[in-house]
Scaffold this active site. Structure first.
Site, PDB file in Angstrom:
ATOM      1  N   GLN A  93       0.813  -1.218   0.000  1.00 30.05           N
ATOM      2  CA  GLN A  93       0.000   0.000   0.000  1.00 30.05           C
ATOM      3  C   GLN A  93       0.840   1.258   0.000  1.00 30.05           C
ATOM      4  O   GLN A  93       2.048   1.254   0.256  1.00 30.05           O
ATOM      5  CB  GLN A  93      -0.905   0.003   1.222  1.00 30.05           C
ATOM      6  CG  GLN A  93      -0.164  -0.030   2.557  1.00 30.05           C
ATOM      7  CD  GLN A  93      -1.120  -0.205   3.714  1.00 30.05           C
ATOM      8  OE1 GLN A  93      -1.515   0.768   4.353  1.00 30.05           O
ATOM      9  NE2 GLN A  93      -1.511  -1.459   3.989  1.00 30.05           N
ATOM     10  N   HIS A  95       0.110   5.791   0.752  1.00 33.83           N
ATOM     11  CA  HIS A  95      -0.826   6.819   1.197  1.00 33.83           C
ATOM     12  C   HIS A  95      -0.539   8.130   0.468  1.00 33.83           C
ATOM     13  O   HIS A  95       0.619   8.441   0.174  1.00 33.83           O
ATOM     14  CB  HIS A  95      -0.706   7.034   2.700  1.00 33.83           C
ATOM     15  CG  HIS A  95      -0.816   5.768   3.489  1.00 33.83           C
ATOM     16  ND1 HIS A  95      -1.901   4.930   3.391  1.00 33.83           N
ATOM     17  CD2 HIS A  95       0.035   5.172   4.366  1.00 33.83           C
ATOM     18  CE1 HIS A  95      -1.730   3.888   4.185  1.00 33.83           C
ATOM     19  NE2 HIS A  95      -0.568   4.013   4.781  1.00 33.83           N
ATOM     20  N   GLU A 130       2.793   8.330   8.529  1.00 36.41           N
ATOM     21  CA  GLU A 130       2.582   7.508   9.722  1.00 36.41           C
ATOM     22  C   GLU A 130       3.905   7.110  10.368  1.00 36.41           C
ATOM     23  O   GLU A 130       4.983   7.264   9.776  1.00 36.41           O
ATOM     24  CB  GLU A 130       1.765   6.259   9.388  1.00 36.41           C
ATOM     25  CG  GLU A 130       2.388   5.343   8.366  1.00 36.41           C
ATOM     26  CD  GLU A 130       1.424   4.268   7.865  1.00 36.41           C
ATOM     27  OE1 GLU A 130       0.215   4.561   7.760  1.00 36.41           O
ATOM     28  OE2 GLU A 130       1.877   3.160   7.568  1.00 36.41           O
ATOM     29  N   HIS A 275       4.769   0.362   1.005  1.00 33.69           N
ATOM     30  CA  HIS A 275       5.167  -0.449   2.145  1.00 33.69           C
ATOM     31  C   HIS A 275       4.158  -1.556   2.401  1.00 33.69           C
ATOM     32  O   HIS A 275       3.048  -1.558   1.860  1.00 33.69           O
ATOM     33  CB  HIS A 275       5.311   0.413   3.402  1.00 33.69           C
ATOM     34  CG  HIS A 275       4.046   1.106   3.829  1.00 33.69           C
ATOM     35  ND1 HIS A 275       3.591   2.255   3.226  1.00 33.69           N
ATOM     36  CD2 HIS A 275       3.130   0.814   4.795  1.00 33.69           C
ATOM     37  CE1 HIS A 275       2.463   2.637   3.795  1.00 33.69           C
ATOM     38  NE2 HIS A 275       2.156   1.772   4.753  1.00 33.69           N
ATOM     39  N   ARG A 294      -4.098   0.418  -2.582  1.00 33.65           N
ATOM     40  CA  ARG A 294      -3.530  -0.929  -2.491  1.00 33.65           C
ATOM     41  C   ARG A 294      -3.132  -1.456  -3.863  1.00 33.65           C
ATOM     42  O   ARG A 294      -3.825  -1.217  -4.852  1.00 33.65           O
ATOM     43  CB  ARG A 294      -4.534  -1.882  -1.831  1.00 33.65           C
ATOM     44  CG  ARG A 294      -4.931  -1.471  -0.426  1.00 33.65           C
ATOM     45  CD  ARG A 294      -5.966  -2.408   0.175  1.00 33.65           C
ATOM     46  NE  ARG A 294      -6.365  -1.955   1.509  1.00 33.65           N
ATOM     47  CZ  ARG A 294      -7.342  -1.086   1.725  1.00 33.65           C
ATOM     48  NH1 ARG A 294      -8.040  -0.610   0.712  1.00 33.65           N
ATOM     49  NH2 ARG A 294      -7.627  -0.701   2.955  1.00 33.65           N
TER      50      ARG A 294
END
Length: 422
Positions: A93, A95, A130, A275, A294
């Site tokens: 995935q 972001h 994140e 990642h 994804r």
């Protein structure tokens, strides 16, 4: 200050025991993947005292809940904290950046799919950098490694796989990675590996089988081939293929950095970083978003064309976050992003002030912790408890038991560090 009731998400890759053990619940046999502590609209925590969703409590008085500075940045809690418990690999995935998220969300709001559709890419208009802090040994793939190393792995694979089409596919990927323009080579290789090319699909089946056979032969002493010939990433292929047989995303592992975190170690991931978390339990903190693109290793919605628009095709060294200790028993993990940082509190003889000046979320994973607000009110937290500390209660002092292990989500610890001269 108030305790929270936080939502558990039951994704297929989750551990059946880690989160129940943390919160003191009986395992149900169902995989429990994530404990969400925060105010994301799709699964906000509830205040124990009133049952009110944290989203509504913040909206009722943003300045008191968030503090003036954070309230001025949009009136919402800027981060989301989770306990992530992976028994199997998560999806491959990436972001989006803030601009990409805003554009994608506006497009889907105007054109569909519906807000609750499983094919929706953008659940909100926020970016999602994140950080993951390991509670147990934690394995992950994070960012592209040196393309020359990946090219060698695919050359090795091409020589080991006897089926001509699959071998040729490995050679084509290696040649792309040997391109002098590293970013262009990584883009070409990634696009090829996530395509519907039948030769790549055969390689995704035959490659893991060949590697596993060689590993078993070496372990049994029946092969003269030295395991040192095998790239360190190659043994990941049979591991991933067991949970996602035939998925070409398995092959993409050879392009990425393998990261192993020991308990207490952390890693920060910017938007655009491709990642996949592989196994382990950790405290994850991110911008307050649920936007995920994804590319494979999942039964959820996959959108390869959109993922390819978002990925940063640069080779990187994974950014490990080294904590520092301003006072005994308090460790600060600076994410590098304005929205969030993490603090860890272990036993101290004297009370310690919670860091930061804005809102805080507290998670206790062991022992007990007592929080004391400026007005003298107290909140006692036990193992598995979560709590929200509004900015209006600052400063808050924390005193833990001798075995306490607690994690505090805060916003922009860098400003706190500058103010306190730490």
């Amino acid at each position: 200050m108030d305790k929270l009731i936080s939502a558990v998400r039951t994704y297929a890759w989750g551990s059946t025991t880690a989160i129940p053990n943390l919160v003191g619940a009986e395992p149900t046999g169902e995989p429990q993947a994530e404990l969400w502590v925060g105010a994301h609209p799709s699964a906000p925590s509830l205040l124990v005292s009133s049952g009110m969703p944290l989203t509504e409590a913040i909206a009722a008085d943003p300045r008191a809940a968030l503090g003036p500075a954070v309230a001025a940045r949009g009136g919402r809690l800027p981060y989301l904290m989770k306990v992530l418990a992976a028994a199997e690999p998560l999806s491959l995935q990436v972001h989006p950046t803030r601009a990409q998220a805003a554009a994608g969300y506006a497009r889907e709001e105007a054109q569909g799919p519906a807000p609750d559709s499983p094919t929706r890419n953008y659940k909100d208009d926020q970016h999602k950098p994140e950080m993951i802090l390991a509670l147990t040994p934690f394995d992950a793939l994070s960012g592209f490694r040196d393309p020359a190393e990946s090219a060698q792995a695919f050359r090795w694979l091409a020589a080991e796989v006897s089926e001509p089409g699959a071998s040729a596919a490995a050679v084509r990927v290696a040649e792309a990675l040997e391109n002098q323009d590293a970013a262009a080579g990584l883009r070409e290789a990634t696009t090829a590996l996530l395509s519907d090319d039948p030769d790549v699909k055969r390689l995704a089946v035959l490659g893991p089988d060949r590697i596993e056979a060689l590993i078993l032969a070496v372990a049994a002493g029946s092969s003269a081939e030295h395991p040192g010939r095998i790239d360190a990433a190659l043994p990941l292929l049979p591991r991933l293929a067991r949970t996602h047989p035939g998925d070409t995303g398995v092959l993409l592992a050879l392009l990425l950095n393998l990261v192993r975190l020991a308990p207490g170690e952390a890693m920060s991931l910017p938007a655009g970083n491709i990642h996949a978390y592989l196994e382990g339990v950790g405290v994850e903190i991110m911008a307050n978003s649920d936007n995920v693109l994804r590319g494979g290793l999942t039964r959820k919605h996959v959108d390869v064309p959109e993922l390819l628009k978002i990925v940063d095709f640069c080779a990187v060294t994974p950014r490990r976050v080294m904590p520092f200790d301003p006072v005994p028993g308090l460790q600060l993990y600076l994410s590098g992003f304005d929205e969030f940082d993490l603090a860890r509190l272990t036993h101290t003889e004297a009370p310690v002030r919670l860091p930061g000046d804005g809102p805080a979320e507290v998670l206790v994973v062991d022992g007990s912790l007592t929080l004391t607000a400026e007005d003298g009110s107290q909140l006692r937290l036990e193992r598995g408890d979560t709590a929200f500390v509004p900015a209006s209660d600052e400063p808050v002092m924390a005193q833990g038991s001798i075995d306490v292990d607690a994690y505090i989500a805060v916003t922009d610890l860098g400003a706190y560090v500058d103010q306190t001269g730490l």
